[in-house]
Design a protein around this motif. Structure first.
Motif, PDB file in Angstrom:
ATOM      1  N   SER A  91       0.825  -1.223   0.000  1.00 32.16           N
ATOM      2  CA  SER A  91       0.000   0.000   0.000  1.00 32.16           C
ATOM      3  C   SER A  91       0.850   1.261   0.000  1.00 32.16           C
ATOM      4  N   ILE A  94       2.117   2.055  -3.458  1.00 31.99           N
ATOM      5  CA  ILE A  94       1.025   2.480  -4.340  1.00 31.99           C
ATOM      6  C   ILE A  94       0.668   3.934  -4.039  1.00 31.99           C
ATOM      7  N   ARG A  95       0.571   4.274  -2.738  1.00 31.38           N
ATOM      8  CA  ARG A  95       0.227   5.635  -2.328  1.00 31.38           C
ATOM      9  C   ARG A  95       1.288   6.618  -2.819  1.00 31.38           C
ATOM     10  N   LEU A 236      -1.548  -4.825   0.601  1.00 30.15           N
ATOM     11  CA  LEU A 236      -2.946  -4.723   0.179  1.00 30.15           C
ATOM     12  C   LEU A 236      -3.497  -6.121  -0.119  1.00 30.15           C
TER      13      LEU A 236
END
Lengths: 312, 312
Positions: A91, A94-95, A236
């Motif tokens: 995650s 990705i962020r 995730l």
């Protein structure tokens, strides 16, 4: 592998010595040892328990006689996957990737585990040079784990996925950031932005040495300076979910490598940086080791397609 | 292949007969014939001119003695590519696809030839059933040619690309249209929308039988009814450009298949239609033949990932 002693075991030689001590001829011993310890790691893994048991026995009995100093070895890739697949599971990465690119992440990322397929013909090993991709000015590394498949997997569930894992290696998903724009827009997945080098190595640690997969520490150094570090905790999708998803409709094979996706802070892009010819990239993963690659000089370019005129 | 006579030649048997007539033992003749005509078409093509010459000689001398009726044969895929690649080159299909999906084509399509990579483990041959993809309600075919690579290709130019082609086959890029939405949005290329069946066959016509590649007629029939027809004339990128582009940074291998991309009117999507279990899809390509596949019944589904909650 005996990395802590700076030595490796030539398993084929060790097994041949063991068979000869048991009365085999040299020719028969080598023939047998070449089948259990073939050139292809995928072929070895495909032998299942026989490969692992024979390796343990040969190393225990004749490992010392058949060991070599690591210094000066030429390293191949840790394995020869039939298909390179690479997920998107951390995650934090990705962020940070979307913040840096100034785009919103698509809600589709929450629906299914994304992954792409890479050419197996551009896999490179430890200490191999990374070919500079044509037409790129902005090269990057990606710090990832490689999940190495141990058995043919088709339509499996996450509950059983761990038993399909042979081990863990280090995966450097080198990326040409400026080529990704067109390729994302076309929507057919990465081609020239990725299919020039997938670093896989230096070796595989078998899965029994990892009681948990969510607390593996990783870091990346460029020319000796640490550029990123973290661990596998913020996922995730779990490795088990990614592997099970890969197996749906498709068939994962022994020796196939599935990249975990880039760790948070695992790319230079997230830091607003990139790498240049001559840079040395080291990915350090606890429980595995260090995968080191140098970026090659740019080569002469041969040809590149000419832009087309709009047709609609 | 002697399709016009309804017969095929077992080349391995023909070559073994020829060698035995020249004094070889049966065992040695079969051993040699199995190397020149191995199970793997890629391995055969990798032998280069020796494979082609031996095939021509064996067929000429012992083809009749070693021929079999086509009726009742079990067909494998026409080849066993190490990587399936599939382009996007026909302007008419691109136009109609975007009109039907009510989206604008990205200008990136004019910059570089788009292609995706598919799993080689879901390749199927003539008369094989198409597995129904999980979670899909909207299955489609795609009418394409398959360019079969004849030699290792790395950083080649379009000028020499034709000499790297072994032949032409028929390629059906079956597609789950409703799974494509998430996969396009994620941008990593197709996974479950494509990696369940690539139809390749029924055989390969060698490239010398195609003086031109821009006037090949093609059509598709569903349950005997023609749903689309056209030819290879409206190309945004030529086959030579596509093959050269594939070779940049990457390495195409003997026996690899590169899909031409879907022909205009070559998908049911463009007609607002789709196919259902039990439908028989026939792709008919002049100079090659007919590739026929039946859509299988839906199978029990095992597992599908659970949607994640937003994390940013």
């Amino acid at each position: 592998m005996l990395p802590e002693q700076g030595r490796v075991i030539d398993l084929r030689a060790a097994e041949a010595l063991r068979l000869q001590a048991q009365g085999a001829t040299r020719e028969a011993a080598l023939r047998y040892a070449s089948v259990v310890f073939p050139e292809s790691m995928s072929a070895a893994i495909a032998l299942g328990q026989r490969f692992l048991d024979t390796a343990a026995e040969a190393a225990a009995k004749y490992g010392d006689d058949a060991s070599l100093a690591m210094d000066g070895l030429h390293w191949g890739a840790a394995c020869d996957p039939s298909v390179v697949r690479d997920g998107l599971t951390f995650s934090k990465h990705i962020r940070q990737f979307h913040e840096r690119m100034n785009i919103s992440p698509t809600p589709a990322l929450l629906e299914v585990p994304g992954y792409f397929k890479g050419s197996p013909w551009t896999v490179i090993g430890h200490e191999a040079e990374v070919q500079w991709p044509m037409r790129s000015e902005r090269l990057d590394y990606e710090l990832e784990l490689g999940w190495v498949v141990g058995r043919q997997a088709h339509n499996i569930t996450p509950e059983v996925a761990r038993s399909y894992l042979f081990g863990v290696t280090i995966f450097n998903d080198f990326s040409a950031r400026d080529l990704q724009g067109n390729e994302f827009a076309i929507g057919m997945g990465p081609t020239k932005s990725k299919d020039f080098a997938y670093g896989i190595g230096p070796w595989i640690t078998t899965i029994d040495e990892f009681p948990r997969l969510d607390n593996i520490r990783m870091s990346v150094r460029v020319n000796g300076e640490t550029w990123g570090e973290g661990d596998t905790s913020e996922m995730l999708w779990t490795p088990e979910e990614l592997i099970a998803y890969v197996s749906l409709g498709d068939h994962a094979q022994p020796g196939d490598v599935i990249g975990s996706g880039t760790m948070g802070n695992g790319s230079a892009l997230e830091l607003g940086r990139s790498v240049k010819p001559g840079d040395v990239i080291e990915l350090d993963v606890s429980g595995v080791g260090v995968l080191r690659n140098r970026i090659a000089k740019r080569a002469q370019e041969t040809w590149w397609p000419e832009r087309r005129r709009p047709f609609m």
